[in-house]
Motif scaffolding. Structure first.
Motif, PDB file in Angstrom:
ATOM      1  N   ASN A   1     -59.882  -3.402  -2.216  1.00 55.43           N
ATOM      2  CA  ASN A   1     -58.815  -4.259  -1.696  1.00 55.43           C
ATOM      3  C   ASN A   1     -58.479  -5.381  -2.670  1.00 55.43           C
ATOM      4  O   ASN A   1     -57.298  -5.720  -2.873  1.00 55.43           O
ATOM      5  CB  ASN A   1     -59.237  -4.844  -0.349  1.00 55.43           C
ATOM      6  CG  ASN A   1     -58.056  -5.401   0.429  1.00 55.43           C
ATOM      7  OD1 ASN A   1     -57.102  -4.685   0.724  1.00 55.43           O
ATOM      8  ND2 ASN A   1     -58.120  -6.688   0.748  1.00 55.43           N
ATOM      9  N   GLU A   2     -59.503  -5.975  -3.288  1.00 59.78           N
ATOM     10  CA  GLU A   2     -59.260  -7.046  -4.256  1.00 59.78           C
ATOM     11  C   GLU A   2     -58.414  -6.551  -5.430  1.00 59.78           C
ATOM     12  O   GLU A   2     -57.514  -7.245  -5.907  1.00 59.78           O
ATOM     13  CB  GLU A   2     -60.593  -7.601  -4.766  1.00 59.78           C
ATOM     14  CG  GLU A   2     -61.337  -8.452  -3.743  1.00 59.78           C
ATOM     15  CD  GLU A   2     -62.618  -9.038  -4.308  1.00 59.78           C
ATOM     16  OE1 GLU A   2     -62.874  -8.843  -5.523  1.00 59.78           O
ATOM     17  OE2 GLU A   2     -63.359  -9.691  -3.558  1.00 59.78           O
TER      18      GLU A   2
ATOM     19  N   LEU B   1     -57.375  -5.330   5.052  1.00 62.72           N
ATOM     20  CA  LEU B   1     -58.782  -4.945   5.192  1.00 62.72           C
ATOM     21  C   LEU B   1     -59.448  -5.803   6.254  1.00 62.72           C
ATOM     22  O   LEU B   1     -59.285  -7.032   6.257  1.00 62.72           O
ATOM     23  CB  LEU B   1     -59.511  -5.120   3.858  1.00 62.72           C
ATOM     24  CG  LEU B   1     -60.975  -4.685   3.826  1.00 62.72           C
ATOM     25  CD1 LEU B   1     -61.080  -3.166   3.910  1.00 62.72           C
ATOM     26  CD2 LEU B   1     -61.667  -5.180   2.558  1.00 62.72           C
TER      27      LEU B   1
ATOM     28  N   TYR C   1     -57.112   1.039   7.962  1.00 57.94           N
ATOM     29  CA  TYR C   1     -56.779   0.462   6.653  1.00 57.94           C
ATOM     30  C   TYR C   1     -56.373   1.556   5.659  1.00 57.94           C
ATOM     31  O   TYR C   1     -55.345   1.447   4.982  1.00 57.94           O
ATOM     32  CB  TYR C   1     -57.987  -0.319   6.150  1.00 57.94           C
ATOM     33  CG  TYR C   1     -57.915  -0.755   4.702  1.00 57.94           C
ATOM     34  CD1 TYR C   1     -57.073  -1.781   4.307  1.00 57.94           C
ATOM     35  CD2 TYR C   1     -58.719  -0.133   3.736  1.00 57.94           C
ATOM     36  CE1 TYR C   1     -57.015  -2.189   2.973  1.00 57.94           C
ATOM     37  CE2 TYR C   1     -58.668  -0.533   2.409  1.00 57.94           C
ATOM     38  CZ  TYR C   1     -57.822  -1.561   2.032  1.00 57.94           C
ATOM     39  OH  TYR C   1     -57.772  -1.964   0.721  1.00 57.94           O
TER      40      TYR C   1
ATOM     41  N   VAL D   1     -54.825  -5.943  -4.248  1.00 62.65           N
ATOM     42  CA  VAL D   1     -54.140  -7.228  -4.077  1.00 62.65           C
ATOM     43  C   VAL D   1     -53.714  -7.777  -5.431  1.00 62.65           C
ATOM     44  O   VAL D   1     -52.589  -8.276  -5.603  1.00 62.65           O
ATOM     45  CB  VAL D   1     -55.059  -8.237  -3.340  1.00 62.65           C
ATOM     46  CG1 VAL D   1     -54.450  -9.642  -3.379  1.00 62.65           C
ATOM     47  CG2 VAL D   1     -55.283  -7.805  -1.906  1.00 62.65           C
TER      48      VAL D   1
ATOM     49  N   LYS E   1     -53.665  -9.062   1.578  1.00 65.64           N
ATOM     50  CA  LYS E   1     -55.122  -9.125   1.590  1.00 65.64           C
ATOM     51  C   LYS E   1     -55.673  -8.924   2.988  1.00 65.64           C
ATOM     52  O   LYS E   1     -56.828  -8.532   3.179  1.00 65.64           O
ATOM     53  CB  LYS E   1     -55.569 -10.481   1.045  1.00 65.64           C
ATOM     54  CG  LYS E   1     -57.055 -10.576   0.749  1.00 65.64           C
ATOM     55  CD  LYS E   1     -57.386 -11.861   0.019  1.00 65.64           C
ATOM     56  CE  LYS E   1     -58.868 -11.878  -0.380  1.00 65.64           C
ATOM     57  NZ  LYS E   1     -59.211 -13.103  -1.142  1.00 65.64           N
TER      58      LYS E   1
ATOM     59  N   LEU F   1     -52.701   2.455   3.836  1.00 67.37           N
ATOM     60  CA  LEU F   1     -52.539   2.573   2.389  1.00 67.37           C
ATOM     61  C   LEU F   1     -51.800   3.860   2.029  1.00 67.37           C
ATOM     62  O   LEU F   1     -50.948   3.874   1.128  1.00 67.37           O
ATOM     63  CB  LEU F   1     -53.905   2.536   1.694  1.00 67.37           C
ATOM     64  CG  LEU F   1     -54.640   1.193   1.681  1.00 67.37           C
ATOM     65  CD1 LEU F   1     -55.949   1.334   0.906  1.00 67.37           C
ATOM     66  CD2 LEU F   1     -53.782   0.089   1.064  1.00 67.37           C
TER      67      LEU F   1
ATOM     68  N   PHE G   1     -65.074  -0.945  -0.208  1.00 66.34           N
ATOM     69  CA  PHE G   1     -63.743  -1.202   0.365  1.00 66.34           C
ATOM     70  C   PHE G   1     -63.236  -2.569  -0.079  1.00 66.34           C
ATOM     71  O   PHE G   1     -62.060  -2.739  -0.419  1.00 66.34           O
ATOM     72  CB  PHE G   1     -63.794  -1.141   1.890  1.00 66.34           C
ATOM     73  CG  PHE G   1     -63.783   0.243   2.468  1.00 66.34           C
ATOM     74  CD1 PHE G   1     -62.583   0.855   2.811  1.00 66.34           C
ATOM     75  CD2 PHE G   1     -64.961   0.931   2.689  1.00 66.34           C
ATOM     76  CE1 PHE G   1     -62.562   2.125   3.360  1.00 66.34           C
ATOM     77  CE2 PHE G   1     -64.958   2.198   3.237  1.00 66.34           C
ATOM     78  CZ  PHE G   1     -63.758   2.802   3.570  1.00 66.34           C
ATOM     79  N   ASP G   2     -64.120  -3.543  -0.052  1.00 66.09           N
ATOM     80  CA  ASP G   2     -63.746  -4.904  -0.412  1.00 66.09           C
ATOM     81  C   ASP G   2     -63.303  -4.987  -1.874  1.00 66.09           C
ATOM     82  O   ASP G   2     -62.304  -5.629  -2.203  1.00 66.09           O
ATOM     83  CB  ASP G   2     -64.931  -5.847  -0.153  1.00 66.09           C
ATOM     84  CG  ASP G   2     -64.541  -7.312  -0.273  1.00 66.09           C
ATOM     85  OD1 ASP G   2     -63.470  -7.691   0.242  1.00 66.09           O
ATOM     86  OD2 ASP G   2     -65.306  -8.075  -0.904  1.00 66.09           O
TER      87      ASP G   2
END
Length: 495
Positions: free
Chosen positions: A54-55, A68, A92, A58, A65, A96, A50-51
């Motif tokens: 998200n990066e 998440l 989250y 972004v 940011k 989206l 997930f991280d």
């Protein structure tokens, strides 16, 4: 198969469960349920995934940011915390989907595996693959293996209006790469699923098994092959023939059809599948009708119109391979391939042959691994045959083959032939060169090879028996046995 482009208003995403592995590192996985219309599938991801997602979002899309839920180093294995994180991760993903209501960015589509189960995104993967590797593939051989899901996606995409394209979806992801590549293929193989090799997924049971972690069943995927207009050979493994729509569109180019590991019981389920599965009245043209390109004389006026507009004859087919099915008969539809030269019906449930008399070009016939117990008067059906394989059947006598005067190669291995005199039925065939008898009770007798070769008399040295020509010792023995046999035959009238 899902189509987010059409069904984005009927899309739902949840994260119903999480689980922690038993390994020493104790990793937590979150199950994500995705539903687009009636299609559902499950994806499993870690928080780390997930991280990373998200990066990228972004960086590429400039989303906030803070959408998440943040990382937590201490206490991140606590069940209460994990349940709270599960809820936040679900929120989250839902946000989206609202944000990307019209079209998903590639990074999100891949994260949620839309590129495995959705028409548009799966074809984007294919487009990129063909754009990068298509020339190399076509240079070596114009053949490719497709899954049922892929050909279904191509078929359905042709009926879709062009989805809106973002900058990232232009170029290498364009559907035109798929169409251009498919139009150049001459051979395709279709199976329910694809694996690490071409044999994976070829069992007909796999058509009822969901694909991956989805509820998509290969048996329910009906498709046409409009994108493959230059096909010479079509290979189908385990796919029900009723899944193919408008197969007649391939008639101008198709020369060979291979159908393996299906549950078809009649050949017309393939050659006339457009009619059989649409419950259309079927009339098989005679040889004269085919040669004159006219409808059958016994047809009603309405059927004549149908036959004129939908010619059932395959004028260019020269080979059919229906190995490993459940065929119980050679039905009249075989007459729709008047130019056929090679017919393989290996490993089926045939007990006899018929409807082959009007195939003047048929030269090779493979009937091995069937249930054939007699071959009476087969010369009436197989007048110009060159190669015949009857291995692994239930034959005790081959008297019915004695008039196949054009036969060159005969395989009757692994049957029930125990009488040496049965060989006389084929020994008189003027063109016979190879004979396989191994696996019959006769083949276990003493001096089997010279005794068989002796039945060919002066031609014994020309015969390849069980893949080997006779040795000099065998031929010498055969010569003696032949002389004795001729002497006995001469004495019989006197007796």
């Amino acid at each position: 198969m899902s189509c987010y482009f059409r069904q984005n208003s009927d899309c739902e995403i949840t994260v119903p469960t999480f689980r922690t592995s038993d390994s020493s590192q104790s990793v937590t996985f979150y199950d994500i349920n995705i539903r687009v219309g009636p299609i559902e599938w499950i994806v499993t991801r870690r928080y780390k995934d997930f991280d990373n997602l998200n990066e990228k979002l972004v960086e590429e899309i400039s989303i906030s940011k803070k959408l998440l839920p943040p990382k937590k180093i201490v206490g991140n294995k606590n069940p209460t915390f994990l349940e709270q994180r599960r809820t936040l991760l679900e929120k989250y993903l839902k946000e989206l989907l609202v944000f990307f209501r019209i079209q998903l960015p590639r990074v999100l589509a891949e994260f949620l595996e839309f590129n495995r189960y959705d028409i548009v995104y799966l074809l984007q993967d294919l487009a990129m693959h063909f754009n990068e590797n298509g020339e190399d593939i076509l240079r070596t051989k114009k053949e490719l293996h497709f899954s049922a899901l892929e050909v279904y996606a191509i078929s359905e995409r042709l009926n879709l209006p062009c989805p809106p394209e973002s900058i990232e979806h232009r170029g290498k992801f364009d559907f035109s790469h798929v169409l251009d590549f498919c139009s150049q293929l001459t051979i395709i193989q279709i199976t329910p699923v694809k694996g690490s090799d071409d044999t994976f997924g070829n069992d007909y049971n796999t058509v009822d098994v969901p694909i991956g972690r989805s509820n998509i069943i290969p048996k329910n995927l009906k498709f046409n092959l409009n994108a493959f207009r230059n096909l010479i050979c079509l290979k189908i493994f385990a796919i029900p023939s009723e899944n193919i729509i408008d197969i007649a569109l391939l008639k101008p180019s198709l020369q060979k059809i291979c159908v393996h590991n299906t549950t078809i019981t009649s050949i017309n389920q393939v050659l006339l599948c457009d009619d059989v599965h649409k419950n259309t009245s079927i009339d098989i043209p005679s040889t004269e009708d085919v040669s004159l390109n006219r409808p059958s004389s016994n047809m009603s006026t309405s059927l004549i119109k149908t036959s004129v507009t939908t010619n059932r004859t395959w004028h260019n087919i020269t080979e059919l391979d229906f190995t490993s099915n459940l065929l119980t008969q050679i039905d009249e539809s075989i007459r729709t391939v008047p130019q056929i030269r090679v017919l393989s019906l290996e490993q089926n449930r045939l007990r006899n042959i018929k409807n082959l008399a009007e195939l003047p070009h048929l030269q090779v016939l493979n009937l091995s691994i069937n249930l054939i117990a007699d071959c009476n008067d087969w010369h009436l059906e197989l007048g110009n045959l060159v190669t015949l394989n009857l291995s692994q059947n239930k034959l005790k006598s081959i008297r019915g083959l004695r008039k196949l005067l054009s036969l060159v190669n005969l395989d009757i291995s692994c049957n029930l032939i125990d009488d040496l005199e049965e060989v006389d039925n084929v020994a008189s065939l003027p063109l016979l060169e190879t004979l396989r008898l191994t696996g019959n009770p006769l083949a276990s007798s003493v001096d089997y090879r010279p005794r068989v070769l002796s039945r060919f008399h002066d031609r014994a040295s020309e015969i390849v028996l069980d893949s080997e020509k006779g040795t000099q010792q065998e031929l010498d023995t055969a010569l003696v046995l032949s002389a004795i046999l001729i002497s006995r035959l001469r004495q019989k009238p006197q007796q």
